[in-house]
Design a protein around this motif. Structure first.
Motif, PDB file in Angstrom:
ATOM      1  N   TYR A  31       3.387   7.384   2.612  1.00  0.00           N
ATOM      2  CA  TYR A  31       2.852   6.282   3.416  1.00  0.00           C
ATOM      3  C   TYR A  31       3.173   4.965   2.714  1.00  0.00           C
ATOM      4  O   TYR A  31       3.024   4.853   1.497  1.00  0.00           O
ATOM      5  N   TYR A  32       3.608   3.975   3.503  1.00  0.00           N
ATOM      6  CA  TYR A  32       3.961   2.661   2.950  1.00  0.00           C
ATOM      7  C   TYR A  32       3.542   1.573   3.932  1.00  0.00           C
ATOM      8  O   TYR A  32       3.753   1.712   5.136  1.00  0.00           O
ATOM      9  N   ARG A  33       2.939   0.529   3.401  1.00  0.00           N
ATOM     10  CA  ARG A  33       2.614  -0.643   4.236  1.00  0.00           C
ATOM     11  C   ARG A  33       2.800  -1.893   3.400  1.00  0.00           C
ATOM     12  O   ARG A  33       2.359  -1.969   2.258  1.00  0.00           O
ATOM     13  N   ARG A  34       3.447  -2.894   3.977  1.00  0.00           N
ATOM     14  CA  ARG A  34       3.670  -4.194   3.327  1.00  0.00           C
ATOM     15  C   ARG A  34       2.981  -5.256   4.170  1.00  0.00           C
ATOM     16  O   ARG A  34       3.286  -5.433   5.351  1.00  0.00           O
ATOM     17  N   VAL A  35       2.050  -5.989   3.538  1.00  0.00           N
ATOM     18  CA  VAL A  35       1.270  -7.021   4.212  1.00  0.00           C
ATOM     19  C   VAL A  35       1.564  -8.349   3.519  1.00  0.00           C
ATOM     20  O   VAL A  35       1.451  -8.453   2.294  1.00  0.00           O
ATOM     21  N   THR A  93       0.653  -7.425   8.713  1.00  0.00           N
ATOM     22  CA  THR A  93       1.465  -6.253   8.400  1.00  0.00           C
ATOM     23  C   THR A  93       2.893  -6.488   8.869  1.00  0.00           C
ATOM     24  O   THR A  93       3.132  -6.717  10.052  1.00  0.00           O
ATOM     25  N   GLU A 125       5.114  -0.893   8.283  1.00  0.00           N
ATOM     26  CA  GLU A 125       4.242   0.252   8.021  1.00  0.00           C
ATOM     27  C   GLU A 125       5.005   1.516   8.383  1.00  0.00           C
ATOM     28  O   GLU A 125       5.516   1.638   9.503  1.00  0.00           O
ATOM     29  N   TYR A 155       0.856  -1.178   0.000  1.00  0.00           N
ATOM     30  CA  TYR A 155       0.000   0.000   0.000  1.00  0.00           C
ATOM     31  C   TYR A 155       0.896   1.233   0.000  1.00  0.00           C
ATOM     32  O   TYR A 155       1.831   1.317   0.798  1.00  0.00           O
ATOM     33  N   ASP A 170       4.486   5.675   8.160  1.00  0.00           N
ATOM     34  CA  ASP A 170       3.675   6.855   7.883  1.00  0.00           C
ATOM     35  C   ASP A 170       4.553   8.050   8.229  1.00  0.00           C
ATOM     36  O   ASP A 170       4.720   8.391   9.402  1.00  0.00           O
TER      37      ASP A 170
END
Length: 169
Positions: free
Chosen positions: A132-136, A141, A144, A103, A146
């Motif tokens: 913003y970065y999120r890796r799932v 998660t 993340e 994301y 922010d």
């Protein structure tokens, strides 16, 4: 002995719109610490001190002309564009495929429309400065970040929570 998990296929979403069959490539943001070398008196060498996170950038390459994405160029919000990459990785050892979702919240800083030649496939490359970065991975998660919100989570641990607690009083 194991086998590497390799990318089987991907899809991209921009602000919720699917680009299945249109996405050609996604270059994920590089995660890097910003550091500054320090050598104090008595030390025999320098060490890198943590100064936060380096600037993150992602690149989305799509086949053809996508006016909806071109219209997002120049947004005044640092998180004016929301990207989501969905990827399936698999090792050829019989283990289940692994779901990876990336994301990104940012804005397009460059759109490279490449060359146009009648009869040839075209590709447009969208470069996104990431706030913003999120890796799932498989629903969990893993990372993340922010930048504006002061969140720096890795493996369930907010590595910046102590600092934000001091700042927020």
């Amino acid at each position: 002995m194991g086998l590497p998990r390799t990318l089987v296929n991907i899809n991209a979403y921009a602000d919720g719109a699917s680009y299945l069959g249109v996405i050609s490539e996604f270059e994920q943001p590089k995660l890097a610490l910003a550091t500054e070398d320090w050598r104090g008196g008595g030390a025999i060498g320098s060490i890198p001190l943590d100064k936060g996170i380096e600037k993150m950038e992602a690149t989305l390459t799509l086949g053809g002309h996508e006016k909806a994405l071109i219209r997002k160029f120049g947004t005044t919000s640092v998180e004016g564009v929301r990207l989501r990459l969905v990827a399936a990785y698999r090792a050829d050892d019989g283990t289940p495929a692994q779901a990876v979702e990336i994301y990104v919240g940012g804005r397009f800083t460059e759109i490279d429309m490449g060359k146009d030649k009648p009869g040839d496939a075209t590709e447009h490359k969208y470069t996104c400065a990431v706030a913003y970065y999120r890796r799932v991975v498989d629903g969990r998660t893993e990372v993340e970040i922010d930048v504006l919100g002061g969140v720096y989570m890795v493996d369930g641990v907010d590595r910046y929570a102590e600092i934000m607690e001091i700042l927020m009083g």
